[in-house]
Write an enzyme that holds these catalytic residues in place. Structure first.
Site, short mmCIF file in Angstrom:
data_model
loop_
_atom_site.label_atom_id
_atom_site.label_comp_id
_atom_site.label_asym_id
_atom_site.label_seq_id
_atom_site.Cartn_x
_atom_site.Cartn_y
_atom_site.Cartn_z
CE1 TYR A 142 -3.44 -2.85 -0.25
CE2 TYR A 142 -3.87 -2.14 2.60
CZ TYR A 142 -4.02 -3.23 1.21
OH TYR A 142 -4.70 -3.75 1.05
CE LYS A 192 0.32 -16.57 -2.88
NZ LYS A 192 -0.33 -18.51 -2.95
CG ASP A 225 -2.52 -20.03 -0.90
OD1 ASP A 225 -1.52 -19.87 0.08
OD2 ASP A 225 -1.85 -20.53 -1.87
CG ASP A 253 -12.50 -6.63 6.42
OD1 ASP A 253 -11.35 -6.15 7.62
OD2 ASP A 253 -12.19 -5.68 5.87
#
Ligand code: NAD
Length: 368
Positions: A142, A192, A225, A253
């Site tokens: 971000y 990852k 994942d 979330d």
């Protein structure tokens, strides 16, 4: 010794309504437990814009830097939607996070037994759930450069960059290990590393910090994942999860929804330790200013109350008092006290915001 200091920024919409109930709990702590806070109050968000023409005045920012913890309600509302980007209510909150350098965002996902039916998952998967997601908040994709939309040949290309320095990873890893020591002593780090170099470095640094400084904490690693799948399959296997900004955004979330209503979810954002050893800290409910119910005494104050409980535990080392607040919340829910957002299909009469606050205080009285 000086009393611990708190800056309350109630904000907009239901912010002041839910914060009023927290203030009663703070007063109760002084009266009944001899735990007194030096409380100051100020404006943030739309209400600060109305008075100062900015969503966070410099003097308020300076105060936030000085206190032991900031407690924020919520910001925003439709009347501010057309304001220029630089003075939108949310900018006040972003400025606080940025200038306090709050790099570790703590999002607990806790399922109170009485609300297990509210989860979209089966009751036995979530009943008793108590996990904590620690999301890196000030770096990663971000913020990384280069970023932007560029033209290459005859088409546009959108670019964001995932970038993490060793020290950025190390400090959020330390936050996670410290937290784990106050909880179940287990950290699962998610990245990852199979496809991203930043993930390889993340895994290396978390392992190094663990081996050197926190060998007593159980550490495991998981690809993010798979982590998402495991969160839905068997969330109770986790204690503390530490992950980067992007994966943390998604995973926290998803985890939040394991537990039901937005009106129940607290959060904390922590920075580096101050001179007194306490971390810079901002505590706030996950929900927004809920303009659709503002001013109607319908807001559930529990997310804000549990945010204060997090402050007791993580800023003030008052784990026993935090547990007392949490147990009182659990008790009123078990007794069937419900604000409108917690009403099931069977219906019933919802209590008001202040009735919920009063019920929690009565349960705290009964705990003495
Ligand atoms: P919201 O969280 O305010 O509300 C979403 C829904 O959940 C609404 O139906 C609301 O009534 C309900 N809800 C939220 N909190 C509740 C509570 N404590 N008790 C009962 N019901 C509750 O999100 P939104 O509607 O998308 O945003 C409204 C405003 O809040 C916007 O201006 C947005 O920018 C702002 N916002 C602020 C924050 C923050 O201050 N941290 C976070 C999210 C949104």
């Amino acid at each position: 010794m000086a009393n611990p200091s708190l800056l309350i920024l109630a904000g907009d919409g239901i912010g002041p309504e839910v914060m009023a109930e927290v203030k009663k709990i703070i007063a109760w702590m002084g009266d009944k437990r001899g735990v007194t806070f030096d409380v100051s109050e100020d404006l943030v968000g739309g209400c600060a814009y109305d008075v100062h023409g900015t969503p966070l005045a410099d003097a308020t920012m300076a105060k936030a830097q000085e206190v032991d913890a900031v407690l924020l309600g919520a910001v925003g509302g439709p009347q501010y939607d057309e304001l220029p980007f630089a003075v939108k209510p949310e900018r006040g909150l972003l400025r606080l996070r940025k200038e306090m350098d709050l790099f570790a965002n703590l999002r607990p996902a806790q399922c109170f037994d009485a609300l297990a039916d509210f989860s979209s998952l089966k009751k036995d998967v979530v009943a008793g759930l108590d996990i904590m997601i620690v999301r890196e908040l000030t770096s990663g994709v971000y913020f990384g450069e280069p970023r932007g939309i560029f033209t290459e040949g005859n088409e546009r290309v959108g670019i964001n960059t995932q970038r993490y320095t060793e020290s950025e990873i190390a400090r959020v890893a330390r936050s996670a290990f410290e937290l784990a020591r106050k909880r179940g002593n287990k950290v699962c780090s998610m990245e990852k590393a199979n496809v991203m170099e930043s993930g390889v470095l993340w895994r290396q640094v978390v392992t190094e910090i663990h081996d050197k400084e926190y060998p007593d904490v159980a550490l495991s690693h998981m690809y993010a994942d798979n982590g998402a799948m495991q969160l839905v399959r068997n969330p109770k296997q986790f204690d503390v999860i530490v992950t980067d900004n992007l994966f943390g955004d998604l995973l926290s979330d998803a985890a939040a929804m394991l537990t039901g209503s937005l009106g129940m979810l607290p959060s904390a954002s922590l920075g580096a330790p101050m001179a007194n050893g306490r971390p810079k800290a901002l505590y706030e409910p996950v929900h927004g200013s809920a303009p659709d119910i503002a001013g109607q005494a319908k807001a559930n104050p529990i997310a804000c109350i549990l945010s204060f409980a997090m402050a007791l535990r993580y800023s003030f080392d008052m784990g026993d008092e935090a547990a007392r607040v949490e147990a009182a919340v659990e008790k009123v829910l078990a007794d069937g006290v419900r604000t409108g957002d917690l009403m099931g299909p069977e219906g019933g009469t919802p209590v008001t915001t202040s009735e919920m606050g009063a019920a929690i205080i009565a349960a705290m009285d009964a705990s003495l």
